[in-house]
Design an enzyme around this catalytic site. Structure first.
Site, PDB file in Angstrom:
ATOM      1  N   SER A 192     -17.595 -25.342  -2.896  1.00  0.00           N
ATOM      2  CA  SER A 192     -17.341 -25.855  -1.554  1.00  0.00           C
ATOM      3  C   SER A 192     -18.589 -25.950  -0.694  1.00  0.00           C
ATOM      4  CB  SER A 192     -16.320 -24.960  -0.843  1.00  0.00           C
ATOM      5  OG  SER A 192     -16.835 -23.647  -0.693  1.00  0.00           O
ATOM      6  N   CYS A 193     -19.686 -25.338  -1.142  1.00  0.00           N
ATOM      7  CA  CYS A 193     -20.866 -25.288  -0.287  1.00  0.00           C
ATOM      8  C   CYS A 193     -22.124 -25.550  -1.079  1.00  0.00           C
ATOM      9  CB  CYS A 193     -20.970 -23.924   0.395  1.00  0.00           C
ATOM     10  SG  CYS A 193     -22.440 -23.748   1.420  1.00  0.00           S
ATOM     11  N   GLY A 194     -22.912 -26.506  -0.609  1.00  0.00           N
ATOM     12  CA  GLY A 194     -24.129 -26.860  -1.314  1.00  0.00           C
ATOM     13  C   GLY A 194     -25.341 -26.075  -0.894  1.00  0.00           C
TER      14      GLY A 194
END
Length: 269
Positions: free
Chosen positions: A114-116
């Site tokens: 969900s998070c880069g």
């Protein structure tokens, strides 16, 4: 139909009465990305990232990740990209003379789907040094209004599962150039950009990136690294995404749905 991107699971469906059934869900598995390069006559090899992703287009994901993170300058730095002993490991070999700046690897390696940027270890490591984007011709509002339909029509895994994000690159006339899907929105973007990096075809001025998510800072930064001048989201952008887009001269569009949208920066385009 089941594919590497989807799996069938047993469920209990609750309606008038419980019943046993099957459902199709998105596959989520870790991908380890490593890089190998020559430095002073010595072969260096290092794990760059472990990211949770939907299998498929793994080579695009690896190439796009290295490029949008500023670890390689272009596709010319790539000698080979291949699975390495496992379908969940990809090794990127760099061309002679290309190398990775070790200072850019100061981060935790694990990244969620969900998070880069969850792996960054400092504020300084979050933002890349990017110049202003090249000027681009205006985009007709009718093209922006069509983007959700263009993306949805191309999202086969989403239609099957309802559980993956999509990223589509289109030209200023609305012609679909590339689409990729992944359980992580930043991965879908890296896959799109990586497909061009592998063909030595970046930057991508004058194109429009449509993403089926909110507008986060990391996606704006990845798009800017590829020279993409217009980025559109189904949801709304964050304040940092707006600030970065304004600094870079990017057109940022949000809440593209039901024939309407908001222009946060670059309304002249």
């Amino acid at each position: 139909m089941p594919s590497e991107k989807t799996a069938t699971v047993a469920i209990t469906r609750i309606g008038a009465a419980p019943e046993s059934a099957e459902d199709v869900v998105a596959v989520e598995e870790p991908l380890e990305i490593s890089a190998a390069w020559q430095s002073e006559g010595v072969l260096r090899e290092k794990t760059i990232s472990v990211t949770m992703r939907t299998p498929g287009d793994d080579y695009d994901l690896a190439a796009g990740f290295l490029f949008t993170e500023g670890l390689i300058a272009s596709g010319e730095d790539l000698e080979s990209v291949r699975h390495w002993g496992s379908p969940n490991k990809v090794r990127v070999a760099l061309t002679p003379g290309a190398r990775i700046d070790a200072s850019k690897l100061e981060r935790h390696f694990y990244t969620t789907s969900s998070c880069g940027i969850c792996g960054k270890t400092s504020i300084e490591a979050v933002r890349l040094t990017l110049g202003a984007l090249a000027a681009a011709e205006p985009v007709d509002a009718s093209v922006i209004r069509r983007l959700p339909a263009i993306l949805e029509e191309a999202q086969t895994a989403f239609r099957a599962t309802g559980g993956v994000h999509g990223a589509a690159l289109v030209d200023r006339t609305g012609r679909l150039l590339c689409v990729r899907e992944d359980i992580g929105r930043h991965n879908a973007v890296d896959k799109v950009i990586g497909s061009y990096v592998r063909e030595r075809a970046t930057p991508l001025p004058g194109t429009i990136l449509m993403v089926s998510s909110r507008g986060g800072f990391e996606i704006v930064q990845k798009a800017a690294a590829a020279g993409i001048s217009t980025v559109a989201f189904i949801g709304g952008p964050s304040s940092l995404a707006v600030d970065l887009a304004r600094d870079l001269g990017m057109t940022l569009v949000g809440f593209v749905r039901e024939g309407r949208f908001n222009v946060y920066t670059g309304v002249v385009r």
